[in-house]
Design a protein around this motif. Structure first.
Motif, PDB file in Angstrom:
ATOM      1  N   VAL A 107      35.609  65.690  56.765  1.00 53.00           N
ATOM      2  CA  VAL A 107      36.403  65.515  55.625  1.00 53.00           C
ATOM      3  C   VAL A 107      35.858  64.150  54.968  1.00 53.00           C
ATOM      4  O   VAL A 107      35.850  63.192  55.648  1.00 53.00           O
ATOM      5  CB  VAL A 107      37.794  65.586  55.875  1.00 53.00           C
ATOM      6  N   ILE A 108      35.840  63.963  53.641  1.00 58.49           N
ATOM      7  CA  ILE A 108      35.500  62.660  53.145  1.00 58.49           C
ATOM      8  C   ILE A 108      36.162  63.073  51.785  1.00 58.49           C
ATOM      9  O   ILE A 108      36.445  63.801  51.155  1.00 58.49           O
ATOM     10  CB  ILE A 108      34.116  62.667  53.038  1.00 58.49           C
ATOM     11  N   THR A 109      36.888  61.877  51.303  1.00 58.21           N
ATOM     12  CA  THR A 109      37.291  61.708  49.949  1.00 58.21           C
ATOM     13  C   THR A 109      36.342  61.176  48.772  1.00 58.21           C
ATOM     14  O   THR A 109      35.292  60.646  49.310  1.00 58.21           O
ATOM     15  CB  THR A 109      38.596  60.489  49.918  1.00 58.21           C
ATOM     16  N   CYS A 110      36.654  61.720  47.792  1.00 58.24           N
ATOM     17  CA  CYS A 110      35.770  61.446  46.542  1.00 58.24           C
ATOM     18  C   CYS A 110      36.482  61.044  45.243  1.00 58.24           C
ATOM     19  O   CYS A 110      37.686  60.862  45.398  1.00 58.24           O
ATOM     20  CB  CYS A 110      35.024  62.680  46.236  1.00 58.24           C
ATOM     21  N   LEU A 111      35.754  60.137  44.650  1.00 60.18           N
ATOM     22  CA  LEU A 111      36.450  59.783  43.106  1.00 60.18           C
ATOM     23  C   LEU A 111      36.719  60.941  42.179  1.00 60.18           C
ATOM     24  O   LEU A 111      35.867  60.817  41.238  1.00 60.18           O
ATOM     25  CB  LEU A 111      35.601  58.579  42.725  1.00 60.18           C
ATOM     26  N   GLY A 112      37.272  61.947  42.761  1.00 60.79           N
ATOM     27  CA  GLY A 112      37.446  63.302  42.069  1.00 60.79           C
ATOM     28  C   GLY A 112      36.315  64.071  42.354  1.00 60.79           C
ATOM     29  O   GLY A 112      35.136  63.610  43.030  1.00 60.79           O
ATOM     30  N   SER A 113      36.472  65.426  42.207  1.00 56.81           N
ATOM     31  CA  SER A 113      35.729  66.142  42.844  1.00 56.81           C
ATOM     32  C   SER A 113      34.024  66.366  42.005  1.00 56.81           C
ATOM     33  O   SER A 113      33.040  66.498  42.721  1.00 56.81           O
ATOM     34  CB  SER A 113      35.858  67.769  43.018  1.00 56.81           C
ATOM     35  N   LYS A 114      34.119  65.991  40.705  1.00 56.11           N
ATOM     36  CA  LYS A 114      33.073  65.889  39.977  1.00 56.11           C
ATOM     37  C   LYS A 114      32.165  64.925  40.515  1.00 56.11           C
ATOM     38  O   LYS A 114      30.902  64.989  40.739  1.00 56.11           O
ATOM     39  CB  LYS A 114      33.667  65.694  38.642  1.00 56.11           C
ATOM     40  N   GLU A 115      32.559  63.752  41.122  1.00 53.34           N
ATOM     41  CA  GLU A 115      31.983  62.504  41.362  1.00 53.34           C
ATOM     42  C   GLU A 115      31.318  63.224  42.661  1.00 53.34           C
ATOM     43  O   GLU A 115      29.908  62.928  42.956  1.00 53.34           O
ATOM     44  CB  GLU A 115      32.738  61.305  41.573  1.00 53.34           C
ATOM     45  N   GLY A 116      32.101  63.662  43.604  1.00 55.99           N
ATOM     46  CA  GLY A 116      31.590  63.857  44.933  1.00 55.99           C
ATOM     47  C   GLY A 116      30.454  64.975  44.902  1.00 55.99           C
ATOM     48  O   GLY A 116      29.517  65.178  45.629  1.00 55.99           O
ATOM     49  N   PHE A 117      30.650  66.014  43.883  1.00 59.91           N
ATOM     50  CA  PHE A 117      29.705  67.111  43.958  1.00 59.91           C
ATOM     51  C   PHE A 117      28.358  66.330  43.260  1.00 59.91           C
ATOM     52  O   PHE A 117      27.124  66.943  43.826  1.00 59.91           O
ATOM     53  CB  PHE A 117      30.031  68.140  42.719  1.00 59.91           C
ATOM     54  N   SER A 118      28.412  65.718  42.268  1.00 60.44           N
ATOM     55  CA  SER A 118      27.141  64.857  41.582  1.00 60.44           C
ATOM     56  C   SER A 118      26.294  64.239  42.874  1.00 60.44           C
ATOM     57  O   SER A 118      25.213  64.246  42.804  1.00 60.44           O
ATOM     58  CB  SER A 118      27.657  64.040  40.522  1.00 60.44           C
ATOM     59  N   HIS A 119      27.192  63.389  43.603  1.00 60.65           N
ATOM     60  CA  HIS A 119      26.779  62.806  44.783  1.00 60.65           C
ATOM     61  C   HIS A 119      26.169  63.470  45.598  1.00 60.65           C
ATOM     62  O   HIS A 119      24.942  63.338  46.440  1.00 60.65           O
ATOM     63  CB  HIS A 119      27.359  61.549  45.235  1.00 60.65           C
TER      64      HIS A 119
END
Length: 419
Positions: A107-119
Motif C-alpha cells: 500500500v502506498i499513498t498518492c496525491l490523488g489517484s491521477k498523480e499516482g497513475f501518472s507516476h
C-alpha cells in the motif's frame, strides 16, 4: 536588459517532444465560454466536470484543523504515506473485499489517484512499450502513457466479453507484446460495470501473456440499486500481476484534499515509491491524519452519499426520458453517459451539440468526443449539482432545443431554395 544585437536570431524556447505531442485541450472552447458567460452574469449549470460539490463529514474537517495546529505535522512527511493511514487502507480492503494487504509493502499513498497513475506509468513504461487502454477513455489513461514515452492501443470497452477477446487477440498478434493493461471499472466516462468473474479472466490473461495490470477503481464508493463494484485485487492471483488505485475524492467528498492510494503487487508499489522519491515529499501530514478518521469512522456517510448521487441520477435521467431521450441510467459512478438523440446526432458533431446547450441553454456538458473517437455521439453529464438544479437543467435543455429546432426548420426552405 534586452540585447540590442540585431545579428543574433530570436531566442527560442524548445519544449520537449512529449509536450508537443499532446493534442490541443478539447474542452478549452467550452471552458472559455463558461467563463465568459459567468463573467457576463449568466447562471451556467455545470454538468461537465465531475467535481464533487458536497463537503466532507464534519468530524473529518475538525480532525484536519486539530492536526494542523500540531506543529509536528508541518514537517516533510513520508512520500509513501504514514503507517496508520496505510493500515486503514489495508483494513478497508479486508473488511470490504476480503483482500489481505501488507500495509508496509503493498500500500502506498498518492496525491490523488491521477498523480499516482501518472507516476506508475513513468515507473512501468518506456520507449517502445505498449499499453492496452479501454475506449472511450479518460484522457489521463492515454496521455500519462504518452508522457512516459509509451504507445497506446485502444480497445472498445462497451462489451466486456469482446474486450477480453480483444486483449487476447492483441497479445497474440502484436510483437513485441503489450506490457501493460489498464482497467477502469466502474468505467469513466461510459459507466460500464463488471462482476468479479471478469477480473478472474483478466488475471488469467495477464499471466498467460505476461501483462502487468493497473486497475483504476476511482468510483469504488459510488454505486446504485444494490450494485457493489468488485475490486480487481479480490480475484485470485491479482496481486501477482497488478495494482489498483483508489481515491477519497468521490465517496468521501475530499476531491480538493488529493488523497489517493495504490495497493497490490509489491514490486510495482516499490517502483512507484522510487519515482515518487524523486518527485515529492509526500502529502501534508494533517490531511493524512484526517483521512484516517474518514476511513475509520465515516463509512455510513459514504453509503449515504451514494444515495444522494442516486437521487440526482434519477432526477436527471427521468427528466431526459420525458424529453424522449434514451434511459442511460448508470449502475455506478457519478456520470450519465447519454446518447445524443436524433435528429441532433445526425445534424451536428458532439462538440457542436455541447456548445449549443451551453450557448442557448446555459447548461455545460462534456462532449463525448473529448474522450476519444469512440465517444462521438455521446455526452457525459455529471451528477454534482443538486436534484432541483438538475431538473432545471432539463428544463433549460428542453427550451434550448425547442428554440434551436425552430431556427433550424426556419432555415431549411431558404437553404433548399438556394440549392
Amino acid at each position: 536588459m534586452p540585447s540590442d544585437d540585431t545579428n543574433n536570431p530570436p531566442f527560442e524556447i524548445r519544449v520537449a517532444d512529449r509536450v508537443t505531442r499532446l493534442p490541443p485541450y478539447l474542452f478549452g472552447r467550452i471552458n472559455k465560454m463558461i467563463y465568459d458567460k459567468r463573467v457576463g452574469g449568466d447562471d451556467v449549470i455545470e454538468l461537465g466536470m465531475g467535481n464533487p460539490s458536497d463537503p466532507p463529514e464534519k468530524e473529518v474537517i475538525e480532525k484536519l484543523v486539530e492536526a494542523a495546529r500540531d506543529e509536528r505535522n508541518h514537517r516533510y512527511s513520508k512520500n509513501i504515506g504514514i503507517a496508520n493511514l496505510r493500515r486503514e487502507v489495508a483494513s478497508k480492503y479486508f473488511k470490504r473485499f476480503g483482500v489481505r494487504l501488507d500495509p508496509d509493502d503493498e500500500v502506498i499513498t498518492c496525491l490523488g489517484s491521477k498523480e499516482g497513475f501518472s507516476h506508475m506509468c513513468l515507473a512501468m513504461m518506456g520507449p517502445g512499450d505498449t499499453a492496452l487502454v479501454p475506449t472511450p477513455y479518460f484522457p489521463v489513461h492515454v496521455y500519462a502513457v504518452a508522457l512516459a514515452s509509451g504507445n497506446v492501443i485502444q480497445l472498445p470497452v462497451t462489451d466486456s466479453d469482446k474486450f477480453l477477446a480483444a486483449i487476447a487477440h492483441t497479445c497474440e498478434t502484436l510483437y513485441p507484446r503489450p506490457k501493460l493493461l489498464l482497467l477502469c471499472y466502474p468505467h469513466n466516462p461510459s459507466s460500464v460495470t463488471v462482476e468479479q468473474p471478469f477480473f478472474d479472466e483478466v488475471v488469467k490473461l495477464a499471466k498467460k501473456y505476461n501483462l502487468m495490470v493497473i486497475s483504476d477503481f476511482a468510483y469504488a464508493d459510488v454505486a446504485y440499486d444494490g450494485y457493489k463494484p468488485p475490486s480487481f485485487l479480490a480475484s485470485p492471483g491479482a496481486i501477482d500481476v497488478g495494482v489498483e488505485f483508489t481515491t477519497m475524492s468521490k465517496g468521501y467528498n475530499m476531491a480538493g484534499w488529493r488523497v489517493g492510494f495504490c495497493a497490490g503487487n509489491r514490486e510495482m508499489i516499490n517502483a512507484l515509491a522510487t519515482i515518487k522519491g524523486y518527485y515529492d515529499y509526500g502529502m501534508f501530514q494533517a490531511i493524512q491524519i484526517a483521512a484516517i478518521v474518514a476511513l475509520r469512522d465515516t463509512q455510513a456517510a459514504v453509503e449515504k452519499q451514494s444515495l444522494i448521487y442516486q437521487g440526482r441520477r434519477d432526477a436527471l435521467c427521468d427528466g431526459l426520458v420525458r424529453l424522449g431521450w434514451a434511459d442511460a441510467r448508470p449502475k455506478a459512478g457519478m456520470f450519465v453517459w447519454q446518447p445524443i438523440p436524433e435528429p441532433w446526432r445526425s445534424r451536428m458533431s458532439t462538440m457542436d451539440f455541447a456548445m449549443l446547450l451551453l450557448d442557448k441553454g446555459n447548461v455545460a456538458v462534456s462532449p463525448g468526443s473529448g474522450f476519444g473517437p469512440a465517444g462521438e455521439g455521446y455526452l457525459r453529464m455529471s451528477l454534482v449539482e443538486n436534484e432541483e438544479r438538475l431538473r432545471q437543467a432539463v428544463r433549460q435543455i428542453k427550451a434550448c432545443l425547442k428554440e434551436a429546432e425552430a431556427e433550424y426548420s426556419g432555415k431549411q426552405p431558404e437553404t433548399a431554395a438556394a440549392t
